[in-house]
Design a protein around this motif. Structure first.
Motif, mmCIF file in Angstrom:
data_model
loop_
_atom_site.group_PDB
_atom_site.id
_atom_site.type_symbol
_atom_site.label_atom_id
_atom_site.label_comp_id
_atom_site.label_asym_id
_atom_site.label_seq_id
_atom_site.Cartn_x
_atom_site.Cartn_y
_atom_site.Cartn_z
ATOM 1 N N GLU A 1 -17.358 -40.830 -10.340
ATOM 2 C CA GLU A 1 -17.202 -40.315 -11.695
ATOM 3 C C GLU A 1 -16.114 -41.094 -12.425
ATOM 4 O O GLU A 1 -15.105 -41.494 -11.844
ATOM 5 C CB GLU A 1 -16.836 -38.830 -11.657
ATOM 6 C CG GLU A 1 -17.899 -37.947 -11.035
ATOM 7 C CD GLU A 1 -17.477 -36.485 -11.006
ATOM 8 O OE1 GLU A 1 -16.462 -36.171 -11.668
ATOM 9 O OE2 GLU A 1 -18.142 -35.682 -10.349
ATOM 10 N N THR A 2 -16.323 -41.314 -13.721
ATOM 11 C CA THR A 2 -15.348 -42.018 -14.536
ATOM 12 C C THR A 2 -14.019 -41.264 -14.572
ATOM 13 O O THR A 2 -14.001 -40.040 -14.708
ATOM 14 C CB THR A 2 -15.878 -42.197 -15.973
ATOM 15 O OG1 THR A 2 -17.139 -42.850 -15.914
ATOM 16 C CG2 THR A 2 -14.915 -43.037 -16.806
ATOM 17 N N TYR A 3 -12.928 -41.991 -14.419
ATOM 18 C CA TYR A 3 -11.565 -41.471 -14.475
ATOM 19 C C TYR A 3 -11.205 -40.573 -13.290
ATOM 20 O O TYR A 3 -10.147 -39.953 -13.286
ATOM 21 C CB TYR A 3 -11.303 -40.698 -15.780
ATOM 22 C CG TYR A 3 -11.568 -41.513 -17.020
ATOM 23 C CD1 TYR A 3 -10.868 -42.686 -17.262
ATOM 24 C CD2 TYR A 3 -12.537 -41.118 -17.939
ATOM 25 C CE1 TYR A 3 -11.120 -43.453 -18.391
ATOM 26 C CE2 TYR A 3 -12.789 -41.875 -19.073
ATOM 27 C CZ TYR A 3 -12.078 -43.043 -19.302
ATOM 28 O OH TYR A 3 -12.329 -43.787 -20.417
ATOM 29 N N ALA A 4 -12.062 -40.520 -12.287
ATOM 30 C CA ALA A 4 -11.746 -39.731 -11.095
ATOM 31 C C ALA A 4 -10.996 -40.604 -10.089
ATOM 32 O O ALA A 4 -11.102 -41.831 -10.109
ATOM 33 C CB ALA A 4 -13.018 -39.176 -10.471
ATOM 34 N N LEU A 5 -10.231 -39.998 -9.220
ATOM 35 C CA LEU A 5 -9.451 -40.719 -8.208
ATOM 36 C C LEU A 5 -10.061 -40.473 -6.840
ATOM 37 O O LEU A 5 -10.302 -39.325 -6.446
ATOM 38 C CB LEU A 5 -7.990 -40.244 -8.225
ATOM 39 C CG LEU A 5 -7.047 -40.896 -7.215
ATOM 40 C CD1 LEU A 5 -6.890 -42.392 -7.514
ATOM 41 C CD2 LEU A 5 -5.678 -40.215 -7.239
ATOM 42 N N TYR A 6 -10.330 -41.561 -6.103
ATOM 43 C CA TYR A 6 -10.934 -41.455 -4.782
ATOM 44 C C TYR A 6 -10.051 -42.167 -3.765
ATOM 45 O O TYR A 6 -9.353 -43.135 -4.094
ATOM 46 C CB TYR A 6 -12.321 -42.094 -4.761
ATOM 47 C CG TYR A 6 -13.318 -41.427 -5.684
ATOM 48 C CD1 TYR A 6 -14.185 -40.446 -5.218
ATOM 49 C CD2 TYR A 6 -13.385 -41.783 -7.029
ATOM 50 C CE1 TYR A 6 -15.098 -39.840 -6.055
ATOM 51 C CE2 TYR A 6 -14.296 -41.180 -7.881
ATOM 52 C CZ TYR A 6 -15.146 -40.210 -7.388
ATOM 53 O OH TYR A 6 -16.043 -39.609 -8.232
ATOM 54 N N GLN A 7 -10.106 -41.703 -2.542
ATOM 55 C CA GLN A 7 -9.366 -42.354 -1.462
ATOM 56 C C GLN A 7 -10.300 -42.563 -0.276
ATOM 57 O O GLN A 7 -10.948 -41.627 0.194
ATOM 58 C CB GLN A 7 -8.161 -41.500 -1.037
ATOM 59 C CG GLN A 7 -7.283 -42.172 0.009
ATOM 60 C CD GLN A 7 -6.025 -41.370 0.304
ATOM 61 O OE1 GLN A 7 -5.918 -40.206 -0.094
ATOM 62 N NE2 GLN A 7 -5.085 -41.975 0.987
ATOM 63 N N PHE A 8 -10.404 -43.818 0.197
ATOM 64 C CA PHE A 8 -11.252 -44.150 1.326
ATOM 65 C C PHE A 8 -10.427 -44.904 2.357
ATOM 66 O O PHE A 8 -9.483 -45.630 2.026
ATOM 67 C CB PHE A 8 -12.426 -45.026 0.881
ATOM 68 C CG PHE A 8 -13.304 -44.389 -0.160
ATOM 69 C CD1 PHE A 8 -14.319 -43.510 0.206
ATOM 70 C CD2 PHE A 8 -13.110 -44.658 -1.509
ATOM 71 C CE1 PHE A 8 -15.120 -42.913 -0.755
ATOM 72 C CE2 PHE A 8 -13.917 -44.081 -2.476
ATOM 73 C CZ PHE A 8 -14.924 -43.201 -2.098
#
Length: 208
Positions: A30-37
């Motif tokens: 999603e736009t402007y969302a923060l993800y961590q992998f």
């Protein structure tokens, strides 16, 4: 899992289906969302990474196999991929003036929008020469036979080198013609291609 910026458009889902990627393996970002992998592998041709190029080649090989595209086709078609269906986004303002030039050199005008992905791949896979205004059409380089030659029509207000990187990675030939400004000063403005300049460029590029 596969990370995708969006899967809402039909061609995006269709491409994933051709690759055999099931919906439960796709994460839509999603736009402007923060993800961590923990680990992410990125295919980015503009980074000039050998690993990215290898991944791109494996990607296109999978698609060719999925649609049973011939790897030893004759590749003799001459295509002009029009961008004038993308209203207000760097189309050729005087396209009707350059179509006779393209026709004289044996080029056929096509629009990719609305065509099934498999049909788009087959079209470019059978092409020897392709003319197109700079834009998303450069992604079709991924599906071409080695040695396919491109003539890219650039807007003087928007010059992007993505197609140069991709063509270099895929062993293709890339040429360009710089267009002329129109009164619209926006970066997405349509631009003109001088028919005489195009004629001379094509005579040197693809012959008669």
């Amino acid at each position: 899992c596969y990370l995708c910026t969006d899967t809402s458009l039909p061609y995006q889902r269709e491409t994933l289906d051709l690759l055999g990627v099931s919906k439960d393996k796709v994460i839509s970002l999603e736009t402007y969302a923060l993800y961590q992998f923990k680990t992410v592998h990125v295919v980015a041709p503009d980074l000039l990474s050998p690993h990215s190029f290898k991944a791109l080649q494996e990607f296109t090989s999978s698609l060719h196999a999925a649609i049973r595209a011939s790897a030893d086709g004759e590749c003799k078609e001459r295509l002009y991929i029009s961008r004038n269906d993308a209203s207000g986004r760097r189309g050729v303002a005087n396209e009707e003036e350059i179509l006779p030039v393209l026709k004289n050199f044996g080029f056929k005008r096509i629009i990719m929008t609305g065509r099934p992905v498999a049909e788009q791949i087959t079209l470019v896979r059978n092409a020897e020469y392709i003319v197109y205004p700079q834009g998303a059409a450069c992604a079709h380089m991924l599906f071409c036979c080695p040695g396919t030659s491109f003539l890219e029509l650039y807007s003087p207000r928007f010059i992007d080198a993505t197609s140069v990187y991709i063509s270099r990675a895929m062993g293709l030939k890339h040429h360009m013609v710089l267009g002329e400004k129109t009164p619209d000063s926006s970066i997405q403005a349509s631009f003109r291609i001088n028919p005489s300049v195009l004629t001379n460029a094509m005579a040197h590029w693809c012959g008669s």
